[in-house]
Every structure is written in structure tokens, then in C-alpha cells.
Design a protein around this motif. Structure first.
Motif, short mmCIF file in Angstrom:
data_model
loop_
_atom_site.label_atom_id
_atom_site.label_comp_id
_atom_site.label_asym_id
_atom_site.label_seq_id
_atom_site.Cartn_x
_atom_site.Cartn_y
_atom_site.Cartn_z
N GLN A 44 -32.75 64.04 -43.09
CA GLN A 44 -33.67 62.95 -42.77
C GLN A 44 -33.00 61.92 -41.87
O GLN A 44 -33.63 61.39 -40.94
N CYS A 45 -31.73 61.63 -42.16
CA CYS A 45 -30.98 60.72 -41.29
C CYS A 45 -30.87 61.28 -39.88
O CYS A 45 -30.97 60.54 -38.88
N ALA A 46 -30.64 62.59 -39.78
CA ALA A 46 -30.55 63.22 -38.46
C ALA A 46 -31.87 63.07 -37.71
O ALA A 46 -31.89 62.80 -36.50
N GLY A 47 -32.99 63.22 -38.42
CA GLY A 47 -34.29 63.02 -37.79
C GLY A 47 -34.47 61.60 -37.31
O GLY A 47 -35.01 61.36 -36.21
N THR A 48 -34.02 60.62 -38.10
CA THR A 48 -34.12 59.22 -37.68
C THR A 48 -33.26 58.96 -36.45
O THR A 48 -33.67 58.22 -35.54
N LEU A 49 -32.07 59.56 -36.39
CA LEU A 49 -31.20 59.38 -35.23
C LEU A 49 -31.81 60.01 -33.98
O LEU A 49 -31.76 59.43 -32.89
N ILE A 50 -32.41 61.19 -34.12
CA ILE A 50 -33.11 61.81 -32.99
C ILE A 50 -34.24 60.89 -32.52
O ILE A 50 -34.45 60.67 -31.33
N GLY A 51 -34.97 60.35 -33.51
CA GLY A 51 -36.04 59.42 -33.17
C GLY A 51 -35.55 58.18 -32.44
O GLY A 51 -36.24 57.63 -31.58
N PHE A 52 -34.33 57.74 -32.76
CA PHE A 52 -33.74 56.58 -32.09
C PHE A 52 -33.64 56.82 -30.59
O PHE A 52 -34.04 55.95 -29.77
N PHE A 53 -33.14 57.97 -30.19
CA PHE A 53 -32.98 58.25 -28.76
C PHE A 53 -34.34 58.47 -28.08
O PHE A 53 -34.55 58.05 -26.94
N ILE A 54 -35.26 59.12 -28.79
CA ILE A 54 -36.62 59.28 -28.23
C ILE A 54 -37.27 57.92 -28.03
O ILE A 54 -37.88 57.64 -26.99
N LEU A 55 -37.12 57.07 -29.03
CA LEU A 55 -37.72 55.74 -28.97
C LEU A 55 -37.12 54.91 -27.85
O LEU A 55 -37.86 54.21 -27.12
N LEU A 56 -35.80 55.00 -27.66
CA LEU A 56 -35.17 54.28 -26.56
C LEU A 56 -35.74 54.72 -25.21
O LEU A 56 -36.03 53.90 -24.34
N GLY A 57 -35.87 56.04 -25.07
CA GLY A 57 -36.43 56.56 -23.81
C GLY A 57 -37.85 56.08 -23.58
O GLY A 57 -38.22 55.71 -22.45
N MET A 58 -38.66 56.09 -24.62
CA MET A 58 -40.04 55.62 -24.50
C MET A 58 -40.08 54.15 -24.11
O MET A 58 -40.85 53.75 -23.23
N TYR A 59 -39.24 53.36 -24.76
CA TYR A 59 -39.31 51.92 -24.57
C TYR A 59 -38.83 51.51 -23.18
O TYR A 59 -39.51 50.75 -22.47
N TYR A 60 -37.68 52.01 -22.78
CA TYR A 60 -37.11 51.58 -21.50
C TYR A 60 -37.79 52.24 -20.30
O TYR A 60 -37.58 51.80 -19.17
N SER A 61 -38.59 53.27 -20.54
CA SER A 61 -39.40 53.84 -19.45
C SER A 61 -40.82 53.26 -19.45
O SER A 61 -41.65 53.67 -18.64
N ASN A 62 -41.09 52.33 -20.38
CA ASN A 62 -42.42 51.72 -20.50
C ASN A 62 -43.50 52.78 -20.71
O ASN A 62 -44.59 52.69 -20.16
N TYR A 63 -43.18 53.77 -21.54
CA TYR A 63 -44.14 54.84 -21.81
C TYR A 63 -45.34 54.28 -22.55
O TYR A 63 -45.23 53.65 -23.59
#
Length: 863
Positions: free
Chosen positions: A412-431
Motif C-alpha cells: 500500500q505504501c508503494a502504491g502511495t509512492l507511485i501516486g506521489f509521482f503521478i500526482l506531481l506530474g499532473m500538478y506541474y503539467s496543469n493536467y
């Protein structure tokens, strides 16, 4: 074979002295049953038994050790080999089964020639492993909180057990329901109630021994000492109140208060019909799930083990057991943990709150936006290696993080960490316009990044298109969009993966369920090598038709409510939601029973209701909460019944106890909520002076507007079309991963549901809420469990229960003594965590609003 009269004798001079065991007679019995062993080896075998009794497997009470050693003396080599062979096949892909034990079983199955050591060592190890598997439990954590045998004569359904169970159900329901609308929420947790039940049970021993006899069985006010089974029975009754009555807590307020839907027909009759229906439907489903998720050995249900451990610490004496040199009793250790945490929690809870929200990285540059977004724990994403010194913060995701297997928590922690990088990409690309909002906000926002005001798009409770075009569509932050997307994917993923992975045991359980109804076949007729099921077979089982009848009557009550009251909700919509629950509850229960992770059904009913009744927010609210409640309650009742299975509580006793407890829970919950609506001024208002702001009710109300009024078609087809592909992705990932593990079986330990579950915990949670728990899980459930297993078995669950109880008691005292009538402690240690951007000051979003004053779709052309 005659049982040895005095197998274990214990020195009672000092609790610090180790166990002194006289095993001559037991050694004689083993030698007698193992013809190949010479009598000259009797002393050596006795010494081996002494060492085994000090190891993890037999680190238990005198009676438990004696029970297992009796079985070792009686079993034949052929029987032992049969048990080993069966266990190797049965636990081949069981992630909770200790790998080192599995490897040892493989060596034993190959015979004495392949086994390290001499023939005598092989014979002994073969028998002890087989006896532990067939007569105790394959899992060390289960052995730590249960007993290998059962005494059916121990009182269970006594007058005092019912009295305390009902009394504390009323108290717990009253307290928890009353404070549920308040933020922050104050709750009587299970561990606190257990702690309060125990002295009450001991006090009941002072009652006179008055009673009567029916058919040779005596019923008395005081049948003797307060027993472990009575404590468990009362605890299971009270657990009904801990789980809550969601229909009362959400629907009644959301439907009746004028600030929400303001339905005038929400009277006592409607409330009782819908609440009784949703609560009892859950217990009906739980009973029908027994053969699938309670009785199978592999369904460990790790989250129920701390409750068993605490009651065992309170009621069972373990004065002379030694665990890695520790001789302190569980009960005394529990009291030390309660007292220590009660005192310690004053530091992060009041005196030095920065130790709770320890966002120390942001202190370096409080006004650095990018640093805050990455590492902040307030508005940021929480990438921080040292996040908190607060047990409540570290234990926030799960109320007992130690109860969750390490491999499950890690994924579950691994899933949260994967989500962290996905979320960063979404946010800084203004998705999808996420750069204009805070990155991890929970709930819908408008096109100015403020909370979505649903009242601005409604006329008489229905969507007003002109108002909608003049105001804004709903928008989601990057974290909320990720959480919703993975939640949508997780349900089909879980169903598909469990179907492919567990279809054989599910099919066998389904056939047993059918046979139980048609031929009245018992659930334990085909059970092999399961001491719990063997013990429970002695008690009368609750027929399947009883649970089916409860579900049918419950559904009929809901139909009556929908037909009598003007809810504008069709009965067949309720039937569809109920069928969805029935279809999902068993596969999702299988996942929870093995991993400790609960896949919620909150979103699926509201989406289905949105398609069936577009533009009808009330229907969406009713079907959403009805579907979510019966699923949640079914899981709660199932976990309670698993506790009863481990504690050998008769099934009919639990059935009666849960039915009665639910009755009182509903009466109290409905009464409390109606009193609040009549007597608390400005209930649910943002400026409520007592902080009864109803945050959860507001969130549920907003969701029903999103999916009931605005509707899933508008959201999925035009605003966020990516979300509908999440369902398709979930359907595809399940069979895809199943095909991979067919070719690479070692990868079977990776459960895609757990990884997706970790990704779904974003908004409002972030990485910081997982890191502290990961340290706790890694240290206790991996390092300590491997290196000092006897200590872990004896103390780990008791420790986490003690910490939870101490923290809860401390939080209640802090609230009423210094927070209720505000006495703030203003100094740097209580202010630094909320300084700068992470505390809500200064720049908050990646992008500023465009010159037109809003972002997203153009006004008048909203989708």
C-alpha cells in the motif's frame, strides 16, 4: 493413550524465574508412540521439548503447552506426513504463512534422509509441526491470541454479559453518535470500551448467586468468575456501536436540515424503517458470507487480532511464560502502555504540537512554494523521512497498524509512492486545470479554486441549468482526481483478480452454502485440520435461512419506507444497489480477510444511482448511503464473527447478541440525532460555537449533488472523461496480472488491489501519513517478528491496544480540560508547523487565476 497427570509444573517463587518443566512422562509418551526411538534418548527428547516450549511455537500458557504436547505424543508418523502434505498444498500461495516454516515443511515432506539432523530430530520436528498446523494454528499471530483447545462449559450468554453488552452499546452509541458531527471527532474506541468492560465484569462477581434451572441447565446472576468468553461476547456486542449507524449520521441530517435538502417528511417512522433496514441487511449478508470469509483457515482477518489480544491480556494469566527473557504479564504490560501513552500524548497533543505535524523541512524555507508542495504535510504531498512523533499520526491510516501484515502495508505504501509521482506530474503539467488549485484538496471546487457551493446551482433541489452556466462546473484537485480514478479502478480490479485467483475455494464455498440451505449440511462437514472449526462443530449452527430471512425482512422494510414516503426513489433502484453489494461483498471480504485492507463500496452505488435517477439528489443520497452502509456493516459483522470463531463463542449466541445490540444501537442513534437537530443551535453551520460543523455530512451532500444532480454523464463524458476509463483499466489489470503470476509464481505476493488501494488514499491523506506507520510496521512486523518472535507474539498486539487506549483517554481529557473552553498554549513549538505556505499563508497554488477571473471552461459553454 493415558494422559500424563502432571506434564508441566511451574515454579511460583518469582515471576522473574524461568519456567521449570518436568517432561519425563511426556517424553515417555512420545517414545512409546515413536517405536524407532530408543528409551535411552528419553532425556534428550525431554530437553528438546523444553527448548521447544521456550520457542515461538509453544510460548503460551501451561495449559496450551500441555494440550499441544499431548497431541505430539498421540500422533503417528503417517498422520503427521498427511497433515504436512495437505498444508504444503493448501498454503502454497498463502502470504501470511511464514516462509521459513513452509521451507521446513518441504524438507520434512521429503523424508528423514533430506532433513538436516538425525532420525530422532526428524521424528520430533515432523510431529510438532503437524500438531501445530492441525491442532493450534498455522499462523504465529493467531496462536499468540487464541488457545488450542476449548471448554464448552465456560459461561457465555449470561445475564451479566448481556447486561454489560447492552449497557455499553447504549453508552458507546450515544457518545459516538453525539460527537460524530463535531470536528475534531471524539470517539470511544474498541480498546477503551474493552478496558472499561473488564472492571464492570469483575464487579458483576459481587452479585448474589440467584438463578433457576431449565432442563438441567442453571441460569444465574453470578455463575462464578467473569470469563474470557463473557468478555468477548460483550465486546462483540459493543463493537456494533463502534461501527456506527451511517444512515442516521448522514441521511437523516442531510435530508431533514434546511441547509441541505430540507425534506419535511423525515419523521421517526422513516428514520427507523431505513436505519433498521440498512443495519440488519448487513448482518444478513454477513451470515451468508460465513462459509466464504470466516471459516476458511486462510481467512486470518489480522485486524481483529488486537481485540483478542487485549481481552486475553485482561482475562488470561500468563505469569510464568517467558518471551525472549521478558516475564512481565500481558496485563501489566498493557497497563504500562496505557499509562505511558496517556502521559506522553500531552506533549504532541497539547504542549508541543509541532511534534505531531513534524513538517520540519518546510521550516527551512517556510515561503518556498515548491519545497512546501513536495514536503509539506498541510497543503503539500508529505515527502518527509521523519514525519511525526505522535502515535495517532503514525497510526492514522489504520487504528492498529501492527495488525496489518507487513507485506500488505508495504505494498500500500508503494502504491502511495507511485501516486506521489503521478500526482506531481499532473500538478506541474496543469493536467485538467489542477495547477490552479491546491494539489491535494478533498472535495469539489469551483473555477476560482473555492469550495463548490452547490446551493448556487439548485432550484427546489434540482439542477438549474441557467444558474449552473452562470456559476461553475465542479473541478477536482490533482490528489482528489487521482484518488477517485484509482477508487473507480479498484473495484473491478479486485473483483476480477479475486475471481481468477480464488475461484476454486469460492465455488466450493458456494456449493456448501447451497447444500446448507437445501440439505441442512453443516459448514464444518468437509473441514480438515482446523481446530477452530472442529471446536465450533460442537455448537449448534445458525441455519442459512435465518440470515436470508433477516435480509429479506430488512429489504421489505426499506421498500415500505420508499413507497410510503415521498422520496421519489423507485424500489427497483434499491434492489439493484442491493444486488451490487451482494455481488461485491464476498470477493472484497476475501481481500480484507487476508490482507487487512478494506475496499470500500462508497462510490459505486452513487454512480449507479446517478445513471438510474439523473437530477435526483435525494435518490442518490438514499441509494449511496444504503449501499455503502450495508456493505460496511456486513464487513463489521463478519469481522466480529471471525473473532467469535477464534474465541469459540457459539454461533447462535453471536447471532442473538448482534441482533439485540443492533436494536438498541438504532434506538439510541435515532434519538441522539433528533435531539441534536432540535437542541443544538446552528447545527452544521460553519460558525457553530461548539464545532458541530458536520464536515462528513457536508461532503456526502456535495457528492450527491455531483453524482445525483449534476450527474455522472456530465462528469464522465465531458468534464473528466478520463474517469470512465478507470473502470476499464481495472477490468483489464486484474486478468493481466493473473496471467503474469501464472508464468512467474513468485510475483503472486504482489496484490494489485493493495497497490491501487495505496494510490486511492490521496486527498486528504498524503505520504506523511504512511511513513510513520511504515516505520512501526517494519520494526515490529518485520524485524522484531523475525528476530524475537516470542516477544512479538506475546506483547505486540497488547502494546498497540494499550497505546490506542491511552491516547484516546488522553485526548478526551485534553479536550474537556483545555480545549473545550479554549486555553491555547502560544509558543514557537505550537505555531511553527502552521507558519508559511504549509500553514495557509502566502502563495498557495502553482498558477494564478487568468485575467478573466476564473479558470477552465468558458462561462455559458460549460459542459
Amino acid at each position: 493413550m493415558e494422559k500424563a497427570e502432571e506434564v508441566l509444573s511451574v515454579s511460583s517463587q518469582s515471576s522473574d524465574e524461568p519456567i521449570v518443566i518436568n517432561l519425563e512422562k511426556k517424553a515417555d509418551l512420545i517414545i512409546e508412540s515413536t517405536k524407532e526411538v530408543s528409551s535411552s534418548l528419553r532425556d534428550e527428547i525431554a530437553a528438546q521439548l523444553f527448548e521447544k516450549s521456550r520457542e515461538d511455537k509453544l510460548n503460551a500458557s501451561t495449559e496450551d503447552i500441555e494440550h499441544v504436547l499431548d497431541k505430539i505424543a498421540e500422533i503417528t508418523e503417517e498422520e503427521a506426513i498427511e497433515i504436512i502434505t495437505f498444508s504444503l498444498e493448501h498454503h502454497k500461495y498463502d502470504h501470511n504463512f511464514p516462509r521459513e516454516v513452509y521451507k521446513r515443511l518441504e524438507l520434512l515432506a521429503e523424508g528423514s534422509e533430506a532433513y538436516p539432523g538425525d532420525r530422532e530430530t526428524f521424528d520430533f520436528d515432523l510431529k510438532i509441526e503437524a500438531c501445530l498446523l492441525a491442532n493450534f494454528s498455522p499462523y504465529p499471530e493467531v496462536r499468540a491470541v487464541t488457545e488450542p483447545g476449548d471448554d464448552p462449559s465456560i459461561p457465555v450468554e449470561t445475564f451479566r454479559a448481556y447486561l454489560l453488552g447492552i449497557t455499553w452499546t447504549i453508552i458507546s452509541t450515544g457518545v459516538n453518535t453525539f460527537f460524530y458531527p463535531r470536528f475534531p471527532y471524539i470517539q470511544l474506541t474498541s480498546s477503551v470500551v474493552q478496558l472499561l468492560l473488564y472492571p464492570c465484569g469483575k464487579a458483576m462477581q459481587l452479585l448474589p448467586n440467584w438463578g433457576f434451572t431449565i432442563r438441567g441447565k442453571r441460569f444465574s446472576l453470578n455463575p462464578g468468575p467473569w470469563t474470557f468468553k463473557e468478555q468477548m461476547f460483550a465486546t462483540i456486542m459493543v463493537n456494533v456501536s463502534i461501527s456506527g449507524a451511517y444512515f442516521v449520521e448522514y441521511n437523516v441530517m442531510a435530508q431533514k436540515l434546511n441547509m441541505f435538502y430540507g425534506n419535511n417528511y423525515i419523521n421517526a417512522g422513516y428514520q427507523f424503517l431505513m436505519t433498521f433496514s440498512s443495519q440488519y441487511f448487513g448482518i444478513g449478508l454477513a451470515g451468508m458470507m460465513r462459509r466464504f470469509v470466516i471459516y476458511p483457515v486462510k481467512q486470518v482477518w489480522p485486524t481483529v487480532l488486537p481485540t483478542l489480544a487485549l481481552n486475553k491480556a485482561l482475562l488470561k494469566s500468563d505469569l510464568h511464560t517467558v518471551a525472549n527473557g521478558w516475564t512481565i504479564t500481558r496485563y501489566r504490560f498493557f497497563l504500562y502502555c496505557v499509562g505511558g501513552m496517556f502521559l506522553y500524548y500531552w506533549i504532541p497533543g497539547y504542549l508541543f504540537t509541532a511534534l505531531s505535524n513534524f513538517n520540519w523541512i518546510t521550516w527551512i524555507a517556510p515561503n518556498n512554494f515548491n519545497l512546501t508542495i513536495i514536503s509539506g504535510q498541510g497543503i503539500g504531498l508529505g515527502l518527509n523521512p521523519l514525519v511525526s512523533f505522535d502515535w495517532n499520526f503514525m497510526n492514522n491510516i489504520y487504528t492498529n497498524v501492527i495488525s496489518v501484515p507487513f507485506w500488505s502495508y508495504l505494498q500500500q505504501c508503494a502504491g502511495t509512492l507511485i501516486g506521489f509521482f503521478i500526482l506531481l506530474g499532473m500538478y506541474y503539467s496543469n493536467y485538467m486545470y489542477t495547477g490552479y488549485m491546491l494539489p491535494n484538496v478533498n472535495g469539489a471546487l469551483d473555477n476560482t479554486a473555492n469550495t463548490y457551493n452547490v446551493s448556487r446551482v439548485l432550484t427546489n433541489g434540482l439542477l438549474d441549468e441557467a444558474k449552473y452556466q452562470a456559476y461553475s462546473p465542479p473541478y477536482y484537485s490533482a490528489g482528489f482526481l487521482l484518488a477517485y480514478g484509482t477508487s473507480f479502478a479498484m473495484i473491478p480490479l479486485s473483483l476480477m483478480y479475486v475471481f481468477f485467483e480464488e475461484w476454486r475455494p469460492m465455488w466450493e464455498a458456494a456449493k456448501d452454502f447451497y447444500a446448507g440451505i437445501r440439505y441442512r449440511r453443516g459448514p464444518f462437514d468437509n473441514v480438515k485440520y482446523d481446530p477452530f472449526s472442529a471446536s465450533m462443530a460442537k455448537y449448534k449452527e445458525v441455519p442459512e435461512w435465518c440470515y436470508v430471512l433477516v435480509s429479506v425482512i430488512s429489504f421489505a422494510l426499506a421498500i415500505i419506507a420508499l413507497c410510503v414516503y415521498p422520496t421519489n426513489t423507485k424500489w427497483w433502484g434499491l434492489a439493484i444497489v442491493g444486488l451490487i453489494d451482494i455481488a461485491c461483498i464476498i470477493p472484497l471480504g476475501l481481500i480484507q480477510g487476508i490482507t487487512g485492507f478494506q475496499v470500500g463500496l462508497w462510490m459505486l452505488p452513487e454512480i449507479v444511482a446517478g445513471y438510474m435517477f439523473p437530477g435526483n439528489g435525494v435518490s442518490n443520497l438514499i441509494l449511496k448511503m444504503y449501499g455503502a452502509n450495508i456493505g460496511q456493516q456486513a464487513d463489521t459483522y463478519v469481522s466480529d464473527q471471525k473473532m467469535a470463531h477464534y474465541a469459540r463463542i457459539p454461533p447462535r449466541a453471536i447471532f442473538r447478541g448482534q441482533l439485540i445490540s443492533i436494536f438498541f444501537q438504532v434506538l439510541v442513534a435515532v434519538g441522539i440525532v433528533n435531539w441534536q437537530m432540535s437542541n443544538i443551535k446552528n447545527l452544521c453551520a460553519a460558525d457553530n460555537t461548539e464545532k458541530f460543523t458536520c464536515q462528513s455530512t457536508k461532503m456526502i451532500f456535495t457528492d450527491t449533488i455531483m453524482y445525483g444532480v449534476i450527474g455522472p454523464k456530465r462528469l464522465f463524458n465531458r468534464i473528466y472523461p478520463v474517469l470512465k476509463w478507470s473502470f476499464f483499466a481495472g477490468f483489464m489489470v486484474g486478468p493481466f496480472w493473473w496471467c503474469i503470476v501464472k508464468f512467474f509464481p513468485r510475483l503472486r505476493i504482489i496484490n494489485p488491489t493493495l497497490v491501487a488501494g495505496g494510490m486511492s488514499y490521496w486527498a486528504p491523506y498524503n505520504l506523511a501519513y504512511w511513513v510513520g506507520g511504515l516505520y512501526v510496521s517494519c520494526f515490529f512486523n518485520f524485524f522484531v517478528r523475525r528476530k524475537w518472535l516470542p516477544w512479538w507474539q506475546k506483547y505486540a498486539y497488547v502494546m498497540t491496544s494499550g497505546f490506542n487506549a491511552g491516547m484516546t483517554l488522553s485526548a478526551i481529557v485534553i479536550f474537556f480540560s483545555v480545549l473545550y473552553h479554549s486555553r491555547p498554549l502560544n509558543w514557537w513549538g505550537n505555531e511553527v508547523s502552521y507558519a508559511g505556505i504549509d500553514g495557509g499563508n502566502g502563495r498557495q497554488t502553482l498558477l494564478a487565476l487568468p485575467e478573466r477571473g476564473y479558470f477552465g471552461f468558458t462561462k455559458g459553454e460549460y459542459p
